[in-house]
Design a protein around this motif. Structure first.
Motif, mmCIF file in Angstrom:
data_model
loop_
_atom_site.group_PDB
_atom_site.id
_atom_site.type_symbol
_atom_site.label_atom_id
_atom_site.label_comp_id
_atom_site.label_asym_id
_atom_site.label_seq_id
_atom_site.Cartn_x
_atom_site.Cartn_y
_atom_site.Cartn_z
ATOM 1 N N UNK A 166 1.491 13.566 -14.767
ATOM 2 C CA UNK A 166 0.375 13.456 -15.701
ATOM 3 C C UNK A 166 -0.262 14.809 -15.957
ATOM 4 N N UNK A 167 0.085 15.772 -15.130
ATOM 5 C CA UNK A 167 -0.450 17.117 -15.323
ATOM 6 C C UNK A 167 0.141 17.683 -16.603
ATOM 7 N N UNK A 168 -0.687 18.187 -17.517
ATOM 8 C CA UNK A 168 -0.124 18.724 -18.760
ATOM 9 C C UNK A 168 0.724 19.971 -18.487
ATOM 10 N N UNK A 169 1.695 20.211 -19.369
ATOM 11 C CA UNK A 169 2.486 21.436 -19.271
ATOM 12 C C UNK A 169 1.529 22.607 -19.495
ATOM 13 N N UNK A 170 1.646 23.635 -18.656
ATOM 14 C CA UNK A 170 0.762 24.795 -18.813
ATOM 15 C C UNK A 170 1.237 25.637 -19.994
ATOM 16 N N UNK A 171 0.318 25.922 -20.890
ATOM 17 C CA UNK A 171 0.680 26.695 -22.064
ATOM 18 C C UNK A 171 0.498 28.182 -21.787
ATOM 19 N N UNK A 227 1.983 6.543 -6.807
ATOM 20 C CA UNK A 227 0.869 7.366 -7.268
ATOM 21 C C UNK A 227 1.180 8.846 -7.063
ATOM 22 N N UNK A 228 1.668 9.173 -5.871
ATOM 23 C CA UNK A 228 1.932 10.572 -5.536
ATOM 24 C C UNK A 228 3.068 11.122 -6.400
ATOM 25 N N UNK A 268 2.693 1.626 -3.406
ATOM 26 C CA UNK A 268 1.777 2.059 -4.471
ATOM 27 C C UNK A 268 1.336 3.503 -4.277
ATOM 28 N N UNK A 269 1.094 3.880 -3.018
ATOM 29 C CA UNK A 269 0.687 5.265 -2.758
ATOM 30 C C UNK A 269 1.819 6.224 -3.130
ATOM 31 N N UNK A 271 1.567 11.163 -10.363
ATOM 32 C CA UNK A 271 0.400 11.978 -10.724
ATOM 33 C C UNK A 271 0.766 13.379 -11.207
ATOM 34 N N UNK A 272 1.696 14.071 -10.511
ATOM 35 C CA UNK A 272 2.035 15.410 -11.018
ATOM 36 C C UNK A 272 2.587 15.362 -12.440
ATOM 37 N N UNK A 321 0.832 -1.204 0.000
ATOM 38 C CA UNK A 321 0.000 0.000 0.000
ATOM 39 C C UNK A 321 0.863 1.249 0.000
ATOM 40 N N UNK A 377 0.736 19.802 -25.032
ATOM 41 C CA UNK A 377 1.824 20.772 -24.958
ATOM 42 C C UNK A 377 3.128 19.993 -24.852
#
Lengths: 133, 313
Positions: B92-97, B85-86, B81-82, B89-90, B78, B172
């Protein structure tokens, strides 16, 4: 819990042991997990649709997640106390009330552990992705 | 390999391990760590099984056994995996255009790519089958499906993203080193789906700006014999060559075709012979393509058109 725990705690434990245990109480933790899962999707979808952006301060989301965790913890704690009802060694497979109680309580406890972790794993993406795309 | 070889599908040009973009580099690094972690877990599990099979019965008390199950089967997985994940996950955040980033509208067509460069504060420039990006700058790719579903995938640059008719998906990207790479369609889109690729050229920002300025200019060879034949055979009914009368947007824009290294959507090196064959027998090279065959066109005419297209650099 130790034997020399305070009296009030023991009587609470005894009251908890006296609670009715059924298959319905067994599925409380996974049901809370499922509802929290649905809640996450709805919250993000509604936020993105109405605000057009991921909310910066997700108070409703954090509150919902904490509530889900609290219910699961409570359910798990009750199950843990019930599973410690004195009786024979495992397996609890006799057709007696005590074995039935301890079997259901142990299963509920394990499900509560699983559901607790699952709720955290569901909440993490919603808190860390912060993008509607 | 010779220069000619470099123009074809070279090894490593289209590989998720030959990275030239931030997203792909992160993914390659993560893959390495995941493999390492998986190997360690597998070895540990094997060691545990060997130990367990060799132990005497009762080597662990019931309590110790339950504790082993709790930690090795519950708490450690657990937490691992956590943590995974942590950490992931960031990413997976798209690059800010930003508003002034270069925007390129890439439209998937059966079976080629329309590239429309839209730099901030300047009119757009249309090209095809080759994506050029400046190194070190964010580039916003607006991905669209022109006819059917396609998927934009440059493994060395970033993850794949679908191109859906009727909507715009935004990817992006951020190139980190110059070079010539390759991408291809990753969603089955028809007969020649496997023949729908494109070159990706990551360039130093100054070189990119110079290239875009050159790409913006119309051709100056509108009076050439090849240009007249191009017009006479009706090529302008589908293709555009800026600076001539040809301005149709059905097929790929051929304005600076000579500046590209590959043709027919990244599947052949750009040579006169390949061009002549494509002009006369496009369906043989690319089954299902909308360009018809021109068996009635003489080899001389096709060669003249091909040579002219090649001079437009």
């Amino acid at each position: 819990m130790k034997r020399d725990a305070p009296r009030g705690r023991q009587s609470l434990g005894e009251r908890v042991r006296g609670l009715r245990v059924t298959l319905w109480t067994l599925i409380v933790p996974p049901t809370v997990w499922a509802m929290h899962f649905l809640f996450c999707y709805l919250w993000v979808a509604v936020s993105c649709a109405k605000l057009g952006a991921f909310p910066r301060f997700p108070i409703a989301f954090v509150a919902g997640t904490l509530a889900a965790l609290a219910i699961i913890l409570a359910s798990g704690w009750i199950a843990w106390v019930q599973s410690r009802t004195p009786g024979d060694d495992p397996p609890h497979d006799e057709g007696t009330d005590i074995d039935r109680l301890r079997f259901l309580a142990t299963a509920t406890l394990l499900l509560a552990g699983l559901s607790f972790v699952a709720v955290l794993f569901t909440a993490a993406p919603a808190l860390l992705l912060t993008d509607c795309r | 390999m010779s220069n000619e070889g470099d123009k074809t599908i070279g090894s490593g040009r289209q590989s998720a391990f030959t990275t030239f973009g931030t997203e792909a580099a992160w993914l390659a690094g993560l893959t390495g760590w995941m493999v390492l972690g998986a190997v360690i877990i597998a070895l540990a599990l094997a060691a545990l099984m060997v130990t367990a099979s060799r132990s005497r019965e009762g080597a662990l008390t019931h309590r110790q056994g339950m504790r082993l199950v709790l930690w090795a089967g519950g708490i450690v997985p657990s937490v691992v995996l956590l943590a995974l994940l942590v950490v992931t996950l960031p990413a997976m955040r798209p690059i800010r255009a930003a508003g002034d980033d270069l925007r390129v509208t890439v439209t998937g067509e059966q079976f080629w790519w329309r590239m429309r460069y839209q730099p901030a504060g300047a009119p757009p420039v249309t090209a095809a089958n080759e994506l050029r990006v400046p190194v070190g700058r964010d580039v916003v790719l607006a991905l669209e499906g022109g006819d059917v579903l396609h998927s934009f995938w440059v493994p060395g640059l970033a993850g794949k993203m679908d191109m859906v008719p009727g909507r715009t998906n935004t990817l992006v990207v951020h190139a980190t080193r110059a070079g010539r790479f390759r991408g291809q369609c990753a969603e089955f889109c028809g007969l020649s789906h496997a023949l729908m690729a494109f070159d990706v050229v990551a360039m130093a920002p100054a070189a990119f700006d110079a290239w875009l300025a050159a790409e913006r200019r119309p051709v100056t060879t509108a009076a050439a014999a090849g240009a007249r034949l191009f017009d006479a055979h009706g090529c302008g009914g589908c293709h555009a060559v800026r600076g001539t009368g040809a301005a149709s947007a059905i097929g790929p824009d051929l304005t600076h075709l000579g500046a590209r290294e590959t043709m027919a959507a990244g599947i052949q090196p750009l040579t006169t012979a390949n061009l002549v064959r494509f002009i006369r027998e496009a369906p043989a090279v690319k089954p299902g393509a909308r360009m018809p065959a021109y068996p009635q066109m003489s080899a001389q005419d096709a060669t003249a058109i091909a040579r002219w297209l090649e001079t437009n650099r």
